[in-house]
Design a protein around this motif. Structure first.
Motif, PDB file in Angstrom:
ATOM      1  N   ALA A 172       0.857  -1.191   0.000  1.00  0.00           N
ATOM      2  CA  ALA A 172       0.000   0.000   0.000  1.00  0.00           C
ATOM      3  C   ALA A 172       0.891   1.239   0.000  1.00  0.00           C
ATOM      4  N   VAL A 173       0.822   2.028  -1.049  1.00  0.00           N
ATOM      5  CA  VAL A 173       1.795   3.102  -1.252  1.00  0.00           C
ATOM      6  C   VAL A 173       1.820   4.104  -0.106  1.00  0.00           C
ATOM      7  N   SER A 174       0.686   4.312   0.539  1.00  0.00           N
ATOM      8  CA  SER A 174       0.619   5.354   1.564  1.00  0.00           C
ATOM      9  C   SER A 174       1.064   4.885   2.945  1.00  0.00           C
ATOM     10  N   TYR A 175       1.354   3.598   3.109  1.00  0.00           N
ATOM     11  CA  TYR A 175       1.696   3.080   4.438  1.00  0.00           C
ATOM     12  C   TYR A 175       3.151   3.334   4.830  1.00  0.00           C
ATOM     13  N   ARG A 176       4.026   3.547   3.845  1.00  0.00           N
ATOM     14  CA  ARG A 176       5.450   3.766   4.133  1.00  0.00           C
ATOM     15  C   ARG A 176       5.981   4.849   3.203  1.00  0.00           C
ATOM     16  N   ASP A 177       6.797   5.730   3.725  1.00  0.00           N
ATOM     17  CA  ASP A 177       7.412   6.729   2.850  1.00  0.00           C
ATOM     18  C   ASP A 177       8.338   6.040   1.849  1.00  0.00           C
ATOM     19  N   PRO A 178       8.494   6.598   0.653  1.00  0.00           N
ATOM     20  CA  PRO A 178       9.224   5.925  -0.426  1.00  0.00           C
ATOM     21  C   PRO A 178      10.669   5.574  -0.094  1.00  0.00           C
ATOM     22  N   LYS A 185      14.370   1.068   0.845  1.00  0.00           N
ATOM     23  CA  LYS A 185      15.325   0.414   1.735  1.00  0.00           C
ATOM     24  C   LYS A 185      14.823  -0.951   2.173  1.00  0.00           C
ATOM     25  N   LEU A 186      13.526  -1.079   2.450  1.00  0.00           N
ATOM     26  CA  LEU A 186      12.950  -2.369   2.836  1.00  0.00           C
ATOM     27  C   LEU A 186      13.126  -3.410   1.728  1.00  0.00           C
ATOM     28  N   VAL A 187      12.785  -3.035   0.498  1.00  0.00           N
ATOM     29  CA  VAL A 187      12.882  -3.987  -0.614  1.00  0.00           C
ATOM     30  C   VAL A 187      14.346  -4.306  -0.914  1.00  0.00           C
ATOM     31  N   THR A 188      15.218  -3.310  -0.813  1.00  0.00           N
ATOM     32  CA  THR A 188      16.643  -3.557  -1.002  1.00  0.00           C
ATOM     33  C   THR A 188      17.170  -4.529   0.046  1.00  0.00           C
ATOM     34  N   THR A 189      16.787  -4.320   1.293  1.00  0.00           N
ATOM     35  CA  THR A 189      17.214  -5.220   2.370  1.00  0.00           C
ATOM     36  C   THR A 189      16.739  -6.640   2.105  1.00  0.00           C
ATOM     37  N   LEU A 190      15.483  -6.775   1.701  1.00  0.00           N
ATOM     38  CA  LEU A 190      14.952  -8.095   1.380  1.00  0.00           C
ATOM     39  C   LEU A 190      15.729  -8.716   0.231  1.00  0.00           C
ATOM     40  N   ASP A 191      16.081  -7.924  -0.764  1.00  0.00           N
ATOM     41  CA  ASP A 191      16.820  -8.446  -1.908  1.00  0.00           C
ATOM     42  C   ASP A 191      18.206  -8.942  -1.493  1.00  0.00           C
ATOM     43  N   VAL A 192      18.889  -8.154  -0.661  1.00  0.00           N
ATOM     44  CA  VAL A 192      20.226  -8.542  -0.218  1.00  0.00           C
ATOM     45  C   VAL A 192      20.170  -9.801   0.644  1.00  0.00           C
ATOM     46  N   LEU A 193      19.256  -9.838   1.595  1.00  0.00           N
ATOM     47  CA  LEU A 193      19.215 -10.970   2.531  1.00  0.00           C
ATOM     48  C   LEU A 193      18.623 -12.228   1.914  1.00  0.00           C
ATOM     49  N   SER A 194      17.862 -12.079   0.832  1.00  0.00           N
ATOM     50  CA  SER A 194      17.355 -13.258   0.120  1.00  0.00           C
ATOM     51  C   SER A 194      18.276 -13.667  -1.020  1.00  0.00           C
ATOM     52  N   LEU A 232       7.464   5.396  -7.250  1.00  0.00           N
ATOM     53  CA  LEU A 232       8.183   4.618  -8.263  1.00  0.00           C
ATOM     54  C   LEU A 232       9.418   5.379  -8.749  1.00  0.00           C
ATOM     55  N   ASP A 233       9.274   6.673  -8.975  1.00  0.00           N
ATOM     56  CA  ASP A 233      10.429   7.475  -9.388  1.00  0.00           C
ATOM     57  C   ASP A 233      11.523   7.464  -8.318  1.00  0.00           C
ATOM     58  N   ILE A 234      11.124   7.593  -7.060  1.00  0.00           N
ATOM     59  CA  ILE A 234      12.097   7.617  -5.969  1.00  0.00           C
ATOM     60  C   ILE A 234      12.806   6.278  -5.840  1.00  0.00           C
ATOM     61  N   CYS A 235      12.044   5.181  -5.883  1.00  0.00           N
ATOM     62  CA  CYS A 235      12.664   3.858  -5.783  1.00  0.00           C
ATOM     63  C   CYS A 235      13.677   3.643  -6.903  1.00  0.00           C
ATOM     64  N   LEU A 236      13.299   4.007  -8.121  1.00  0.00           N
ATOM     65  CA  LEU A 236      14.225   3.825  -9.242  1.00  0.00           C
ATOM     66  C   LEU A 236      15.465   4.698  -9.082  1.00  0.00           C
ATOM     67  N   GLN A 237      15.299   5.902  -8.549  1.00  0.00           N
ATOM     68  CA  GLN A 237      16.471   6.757  -8.317  1.00  0.00           C
ATOM     69  C   GLN A 237      17.365   6.156  -7.239  1.00  0.00           C
ATOM     70  N   MET A 238      16.750   5.622  -6.184  1.00  0.00           N
ATOM     71  CA  MET A 238      17.554   5.025  -5.122  1.00  0.00           C
ATOM     72  C   MET A 238      18.263   3.757  -5.577  1.00  0.00           C
TER      73      MET A 238
END
Length: 290
Positions: A82-88, A93-102, A140-146
């Motif tokens: 849900a886009v509004s539940y967490r700031d971008p 960072k959450l998805v990146t962490t999941l990617d690294v640890l998985s 989406l723009d922020i995630c891609l920039q990060m």
């Protein structure tokens, strides 16, 4: 055709004390049976189509981190965030962490959010629909920039980040794949064409039309329609003894003819593992041939 498991119900006979063990058995069995992906909902209360609001529900990204440690091959994602539940910045960072640890198995599944009752109940930010879609595109723009080589500031209508630093970076490059959920023809499918590696739609008489709309958006933005993975979310019930396998396979075959490459869904009574094993034995190998 791939088959994915959506874990939407966490109310199991053994109760919360055994929930971690039950989740381990479910995810490990799904991986052993050849499921391509395992997802969880990004909800904090149970939704009515699955069960009563008061049924058990786990937070999505904590659960995905747990599942990453219990599995080795299945791709992992929230279906959908849900886009509004967490700031971008935090979400990236959450998805990146999941990617690294998985070890490179994370996806960003995301949508504009819809459960106002849940948000109001827990005091979560939940702006009007038009604003949520604006925030979805900025997110989406922020995630891609990060996930890029730039750590420059980001200035948008709703979000301002002073430095988009993301260390360590995701293992998947250029970024974890993005799935955008929803079939809205003017906004959601346009965002799929512009940003996503996969869409998620629902079965029904409008499915072929939705795919045609997506094709039109791809043409408008110069995107190759065929490079976007088409997924369908539906219940996956082969019957505890396989009595519904033929019906399920007929549906999967119909989706394959439309260009759908994954059927992803909720399995009833998943904690007893019977249906997971029927799917692994009877459905997943047949679907792989489509």
């Amino acid at each position: 055709m791939k088959i994915g498991l959506h874990i939407a119900d966490f109310t199991y006979p053994s109760g919360p004390a055994a929930l971690a063990d039950d989740l381990t058995r479910i995810a490990v069995t799904a991986e052993e049976q050849g499921f391509a992906r395992v997802s969880v909902m990004d909800h904090l209360w149970q939704i009515s189509v699955v069960g009563p609001t008061e049924h058990d529900m786990l937070e999505a990204y904590t659960t995905l981190g747990y599942l990453a440690a219990r599995t080795e091959k299945v791709e992992l994602l929230a279906w959908v965030t849900a886009v509004s539940y967490r700031d971008p910045g935090l979400l990236a960072k959450l998805v990146t962490t999941l990617d690294v640890l998985s070890k490179g198995r994370a996806w960003l599944g995301i949508g504009a959010a819809w459960n106002g009752e849940e948000a109001d109940g827990l005091g979560l930010f939940f702006p009007p629909t038009a604003e949520r879609f604006e925030r979805l595109e900025e997110t989406l723009d922020i995630c891609l920039q990060m996930w890029s080589d730039s750590d420059a500031p980001f200035e948008g209508k709703h979000y301002r980040l002073g430095r988009t630093l993301n260390v360590p970076q995701s293992l998947q490059r250029p970024h974890p794949p993005i799935l955008i959920g929803g079939g809205g023809e003017k906004k959601t499918l346009r965002l799929v064409a512009k940003y996503a590696q996969a869409c998620n739609l629902f079965p029904g008489p409008e499915l072929e039309h939705k795919l045609d709309v997506l094709r039109g958006h791809c043409e408008a933005v110069g995107r190759d329609y065929d490079e976007i993975e088409k997924t369908v979310m539906m219940p996956l019930d082969p019957g505890a003894d396989g009595e519904k396998v033929d019906e399920l396979l007929a549906a999967v075959q119909g989706f394959a003819k439309l260009g759908v490459s994954e059927v992803h869904g909720f399995v009833p009574e998943v904690a007893d593992l019977k249906r997971l094993k029927v799917l692994g034995r009877e459905v997943i190998p047949a679907a792989a041939e489509l």
